[in-house]
Design a protein around this motif. Structure first.
Motif, PDB file in Angstrom:
ATOM      1  N   SER A 147     -17.176  -2.593 -13.296  1.00 43.34           N
ATOM      2  CA  SER A 147     -18.558  -3.014 -13.029  1.00 43.34           C
ATOM      3  C   SER A 147     -19.431  -1.798 -12.813  1.00 43.34           C
ATOM      4  O   SER A 147     -18.967  -0.656 -12.805  1.00 43.34           O
ATOM      5  CB  SER A 147     -18.584  -3.912 -11.794  1.00 43.34           C
ATOM      6  N   GLU A 148     -20.722  -2.052 -12.643  1.00 40.37           N
ATOM      7  CA  GLU A 148     -21.628  -0.980 -12.253  1.00 40.37           C
ATOM      8  C   GLU A 148     -21.348  -0.591 -10.803  1.00 40.37           C
ATOM      9  O   GLU A 148     -20.844  -1.375 -10.003  1.00 40.37           O
ATOM     10  CB  GLU A 148     -23.082  -1.426 -12.420  1.00 40.37           C
ATOM     11  N   GLY A 149     -21.681   0.654 -10.496  1.00 33.22           N
ATOM     12  CA  GLY A 149     -21.333   1.175  -9.173  1.00 33.22           C
ATOM     13  C   GLY A 149     -22.431   0.983  -8.138  1.00 33.22           C
ATOM     14  O   GLY A 149     -23.610   0.840  -8.447  1.00 33.22           O
ATOM     15  N   THR A 150     -22.020   1.004  -6.874  1.00 31.40           N
ATOM     16  CA  THR A 150     -22.925   0.948  -5.717  1.00 31.40           C
ATOM     17  C   THR A 150     -22.755   2.256  -4.940  1.00 31.40           C
ATOM     18  O   THR A 150     -21.647   2.576  -4.486  1.00 31.40           O
ATOM     19  CB  THR A 150     -22.601  -0.243  -4.809  1.00 31.40           C
ATOM     20  N   MET A 151     -23.869   3.044  -4.788  1.00 31.37           N
ATOM     21  CA  MET A 151     -23.825   4.292  -4.029  1.00 31.37           C
ATOM     22  C   MET A 151     -23.951   3.988  -2.541  1.00 31.37           C
ATOM     23  O   MET A 151     -24.881   3.301  -2.103  1.00 31.37           O
ATOM     24  CB  MET A 151     -24.950   5.233  -4.459  1.00 31.37           C
ATOM     25  N   VAL A 152     -23.008   4.499  -1.810  1.00 29.31           N
ATOM     26  CA  VAL A 152     -22.992   4.281  -0.354  1.00 29.31           C
ATOM     27  C   VAL A 152     -23.027   5.652   0.316  1.00 29.31           C
ATOM     28  O   VAL A 152     -22.171   6.518   0.032  1.00 29.31           O
ATOM     29  CB  VAL A 152     -21.725   3.500   0.068  1.00 29.31           C
ATOM     30  N   TYR A 153     -24.046   5.846   1.170  1.00 27.59           N
ATOM     31  CA  TYR A 153     -24.173   7.071   1.959  1.00 27.59           C
ATOM     32  C   TYR A 153     -23.926   6.737   3.419  1.00 27.59           C
ATOM     33  O   TYR A 153     -24.488   5.768   3.950  1.00 27.59           O
ATOM     34  CB  TYR A 153     -25.566   7.700   1.798  1.00 27.59           C
TER      35      TYR A 153
END
Length: 1060
Positions: free
Chosen positions: A280-286
């Motif tokens: 899937s498309e990614g989710t950026m988590v900071y």
């Protein structure tokens, strides 16, 4: 007896073991058969996926590296083979697969010498079908299977993996929830596996947690402990949706999260295969933290300064890399400063904007220098063209910028590595040129390389020109051959244009070395070579200045003709064959100098009467046929057949339809020809083969005819068959002629009866015209070699001794038939007899008394006959005995008078006068004839008989009398109407016995009385007969024998001439 043990050294044991192992392997190979196996099908694969199909071969002979060929049978044409790819033939693929094979989309990967994988990178719907793996044979004989098939089904890729793309800013110890939806619409039974991954920049992805195809939940190695504590969860929240939950976020959780799903299907062999895999498309988590939250280990800073080398040449580029080794570098802030010889030349602030001093800022503006941030942990300083003044020490300093709780930045720890010195040298320092060659001596058509090595290794931007010069063998002048110009071009000399077609020049990218490669060497390439290198500098006004030039050493190249390896088989052999068979002659080239060698083959024959061998045929190196004078003189031209094997080393000459005159000693003379690099053929070597002694003989005389002797006795008018059996013959293709002869009694020589020529023509002898024999002959051959001559309706004249003579004719090499052998059969003696006379007529004598004017029957009974075709002539006679006086005394003579004759042709004679009008003929059956005499009178008394003549037809239909026989006499007595009691009693047998015999045993007294009465009656009867004048013929008293002790009636004997 005790056997003492002995021990072998370890090396000896190993040799024994290897010997036994080799024997077992050889034995296995001897009984092995080729077996090709392919991956079990059907296989289900999705479109656009990468598929592999394995194929193995075992039990083969020959080299360990086997070849594989793949084909497909499409569902639209299941009987038609479409070739895909081959490991041995680049032209094997059909047009629809050629482009895909050339582009590498379809290829064969060798796993081992006898196993391979078929790769299809992007599977298409049209790739579905039945695949066949074929291994071309390397065996001595065909034994086993050479191909195997399997089916491939291509299905649509229906897997869908979706997750919302977003960016999330989290704080340590927060929770994170991410959802992923996975769906498929595959008809076949398949499983889904789901996995979540976290990826940071320039780092490989780390597995967070996964759900396998077997529904087993497993955490990645970095998250195993947290999963066990419950901080990591993966839950299914719908039919197609799953949710990842991470509790108590940590700074290490920062990165891009995405989910990946794979669709699995189980193959026929039981293994699971990934048909397709998608993410899937990614989710950026900071994940942010504070200064107070960092540990002392997180604050440590290590800095390294790296460069490729320490010594450079003017104009070369140099790159310095300042590498930070810290924890959580992406969440921390640093400033970087670059120094040269302890002077600041550039710096980076927290905003990553470089600041340079005046001199380096100018060079940066001209594009000669670059200061940049490559990543969060790598900073670079790059000088594109070094100057002499750039020699010195370089360094970088790293200072951490800390963010306070109020959001302001303060300087933290600062570190720098050791200085890195570099040295920049001028261009012409150590400039030298050397020419080398690994092959100073080459043969025709070989290649050789010449290298011009330039030191030092100048970078590609340094202008260097290299010229190869050539002095031909026998010349004293050098000429420019080719020049690699300073701007990278190639310039050929005008004098040696021919070099261009066989010469390649190549300049190394990593250095200025120039290699000259010359292929297909010839005499024109022999000589001395040297190279000249020139170092150039481009001025600011675009002009060029030659800084230096160097000339290499001389290289002498010798081009020789190849050393011949021609070897022709010297083996001798002898051939003995039968005329009309082919003469096989072989000429085997056991080794040759080059795979491109051509051969001229001259065939000779040497006969004992010749001094030298004579040329039969010559085939030149370019396959032109030239017939020798011997072939023309002996007529061999049209009987010669020349062949060459596909491998090229075996030449065969066949002399068809061999003749006896073809006997002799045959050999071949082989010339090896090669094509020189200038495309001209030259003869390299020649050699003569061993001799083949050929003996041509006539076919063996194997003709055999059955020699059995026969004796046949048959009756006239029957059929007889004469057998002529050929039990063996010299050739099955031969033709036979068969002729029958007969020896007849009284003839000194045998006479020809009939001849069957080899062309199947019948010829009759002179004898056949006699006795109508020609029309009675019948010839047939029910089986090969068996000839039957039948004589129909044989006659006595056909008797004789018969035999047959067989001639065997064979077709000679000149298409002319000649007689090879002849043989005679055994004698068959035929005796033709007329039928034996078996005629038998009833000869029983009888007495008959009839009344006057009455009738009496004269029966003529035939008891046996000689043939069913018999006919009879019957004559009745009246027989009288007359007494004649003579010197010797009185004699009695018999006189016969014919009453009537009925011929065999049913023609009646005239009745005798005394009986004319009183005779009646009857044929009661085929063998019973009756003549009735009517109105008997006294003159009719007497003896009668009949004579039977038996007549038979001969084969020509003429009747002849075979036999005749007379019947017994019948005495006829004619009594007038006034007859006495005695005549009445005597004329009746029943009354006679009743009166004279039966009453005696019962009535004893009456017998005496009856006897007295009978005695008186006989006396009176005699007196009365005498008185009446009735003649009595040979009358005798009947003899009555009676025995009073016997219960049987008395026996009455009546002798000839008596009348009862």
């Amino acid at each position: 007896m005790r056997v003492m043990p002995f021990y072998l050294p370890s090396s000896t044991k190993m040799r024994c073991f290897l010997l036994e192992l080799t024997s077992l392997l050889l034995l296995g190979l001897a009984f092995a058969q080729r077996q090709v196996t392919v991956q079990d099908g059907p296989l289900y694969r999705t479109e656009n996926s990468h598929i592999t199909i394995w194929c193995k071969v075992s039990g083969y002979q020959g080299p360990s590296e086997q070849n594989f060929q793949w084909s497909i049978y499409l569902p639209s044409a299941p009987e038609r083979e479409v070739q895909i790819v081959s490991t041995m033939d680049p032209s094997f693929p059909y047009a629809i697969y050629t482009q895909r094979v050339r582009s590498g989309e379809i290829y064969v990967e060798r796993v081992q010498g006898d196993s391979a994988l078929l790769h299809i990178k992007e599977l298409q719907d049209r790739d579905a079908g039945e695949y066949e793996c074929h291994t071309p044979t390397t065996d001595d004989r065909y034994f086993g299977s050479y191909s195997a098939k399997m089916k491939l089904m291509v299905i649509p890729d229906s897997l869908r993996v979706t997750s919302e793309a977003q960016t999330l800013n989290k704080v340590q110890h927060d929770s994170l929830e991410l959802k992923c939806e996975v769906s498929k619409s595959t008809v076949q039974h398949s499983h889904i596996s789901i996995a979540w991954y976290r990826r940071k920049a320039d780092e490989p992805a780390v597995e967070v947690i996964s759900l396998s195809r077997d529904f087993v939940l497993r955490a990645g190695s970095d998250y195993t402990q947290r999963h066990a504590s419950g901080d990591i969860r993966l839950d299914k929240v719908g039919e197609t949706q799953s949710k990842l939950t991470i509790y108590n976020l940590q700074s290490s959780d920062e990165g891009e999260f995405y989910c990946e799903a794979a669709e699995w299907i189980q193959d026929p062999d039981g293994t699971w295969y990934t048909m397709t895999r998608k993410r899937s498309e990614g989710t950026m988590v900071y994940v942010e933290g504070t200064v107070s939250t960092r540990s002392s280990s997180d604050m440590d800073i290590n800095v390294r300064l790296e460069t490729e080398k320490r010594t450079y040449t003017v104009g070369e580029p140099v790159e310095f890399r300042c590498i930070l080794e810290v924890q959580n570098v992406a969440k921390r802030y640093f400033s970087i400063s670059w120094a040269f010889n302890s002077s600041l030349i550039a710096s980076f602030g927290a905003n990553a904007v470089p600041v340079l001093n005046n001199e380096f800022a100018q060079r940066e503006a001209l594009g000669q220098l670059k200061v940049a941030k490559e990543s969060d942990s790598i900073y670079i300083l790059k000088i594109y063209r070094l100057r002499l003044e750039d020699s010195g020490k370089y360094n970088c300093r790293v200072t951490e910028r800390l963010k306070t709780s109020t959001g302001e930045f303060i300087d933290g720890e600062s570190k720098r590595p050791k200085n890195t010195p570099i040295t920049v040298l001028p261009l012409n320092a150590g400039f030298a040129v050397t020419a080398i060659s690994r092959t100073p001596g080459v043969t025709y058509n070989e290649s050789f390389d010449l290298q011009c090595i330039i030191k030092p290794h100048y970078p590609s931007w340094v202008p260097v020109s290299v010229t190869w010069r050539f002095q031909p063998a026998g010349s004293t002048e050098f000429h420019d051959l080719v020049t690699f110009t300073r701007d990278g071009g190639v310039q050929w000399g005008d004098r040696y244009i021919g070099f261009r077609t066989r010469t390649a020049i190549e300049k190394s990218e990593s250095s200025n070395n120039v290699r000259l490669s010359i292929s297909r060497a010839s005499d024109t390439e022999a000589g001395k070579y040297q190279c000249v290198a020139e170092l150039w500098r481009k001025n600011y006004n675009s002009s060029w200045t030659r800084l230096a030039d160097r000339t290499s050493n001389l290289l002498e190249i010798r081009v020789l003709r190849p050393v011949t390896k021609l070897q022709v088989s010297k083996s001798k052999r002898s051939i003995t064959l039968v005329e009309n068979k082919p003469i096989p002659l072989n000429c085997s080239v056991k080794s040759q100098t080059s795979p491109d060698s051509h051969f001229a083959v001259l065939w000779y024959v040497h006969r004992p009467s010749d001094t030298d061998g004579k040329l039969i045929l010559k085939t030149t190196h370019n396959s032109v046929f030239e017939y020798g004078t011997y072939a023309e003189e002996e007529g061999l031209r049209w009987r010669l057949q020349f062949e060459r094997s596909l491998s090229g080393g075996l030449f065969s000459l066949t002399v068809q339809r061999a003749q006896v005159s073809d006997s002799g000693s045959y050999y071949c003379h082989v010339e090896e020809w090669l094509l020189n690099p200038n495309h001209a053929w030259y003869k390299l070597a020649e050699e003569v083969s061993g001799r083949t002694e050929v003996t041509v003989k006539l076919p063996d005389n194997l003709l055999e005819v059955n020699q059995t002797q026969k004796n046949i006795t048959i009756l006239e008018n029957e059929w007889v068959t004469l057998e002529c059996l050929v039990t063996n013959r010299s050739s099955q293709a031969s033709q036979l002629s068969v002729e029958w002869y007969v020896w007849k009694s009284g003839h000194p020589e045998k006479e020809a009866v009939l001849k069957l020529t080899r062309q199947a023509t019948l010829l009759y002898g002179e004898l056949s015209a006699l006795n109508d024999l020609k029309s009675r002959l019948r010839l047939e051959s029910p089986s090969p070699g068996l000839y039957l001559l039948t004589i129909q309706n044989v006659t006595v004249q056909d008797s004789g001794t018969y035999d047959c003579r067989v001639e065997e004719w064979i077709l000679g090499p000149t298409n002319a038939w000649y007689k090879r052998a002849e043989d005679l059969s055994g004698l068959t003696t035929i005796v033709v007899k007329q039928p034996d006379a078996s005629l038998q007529v009833d000869t029983t004598m009888a007495n008959l008394t009839v009344t006057e004017q009455g009738q009496f029957h004269l029966d003529c009974n035939i008891l046996s006959l000689s043939s069913r075709d018999s006919r009879f002539a019957v004559t009745w006679f009246s027989v009288k005995i007359k007494e004649k006086s003579g010197p010797a005394g009185r004699k009695y003579a018999e006189e016969r008078e014919a009453l009537l004759r009925v011929g065999q042709d049913a023609i009646f004679s005239r009745e005798a006068t005394p009986w004319e009008g009183r005779l009646r003929f009857q044929r009661l059956s085929a063998v019973l004839y009756r003549l009735t005499v009517l109105q008997a009178g006294a003159t009719d008394a007497g003896n009668y008989s009949c004579r039977v003549e038996e007549w038979l037809p001969n084969p020509r239909g003429a009747w002849y009398k075979l036999a005749e026989e007379d019947s017994g006499l019948m005495a006829v007595y004619v009594q007038d109407s006034g007859s006495s009691l005695q005549s009445v009693i005597c004329s009746n047998d029943s009354l006679f016995y009743f009166v004279f015999f039966y009453p005696f045993p019962i009535f004893g007294i009456l017998i005496i009385t009856i006897l007295l009465v009978r005695f008186k009656s006989r006396n009176s009867s005699k007196n009365s007969e005498g008185k009446n004048g009735v003649p009595l013929l040979w009358i005798k008293e009947p003899h009555l024998n009676y025995s009073p002790t016997c219960l049987e009636p008395p026996v009455l004997s009546i002798h000839p001439g008596t009348i009862d």
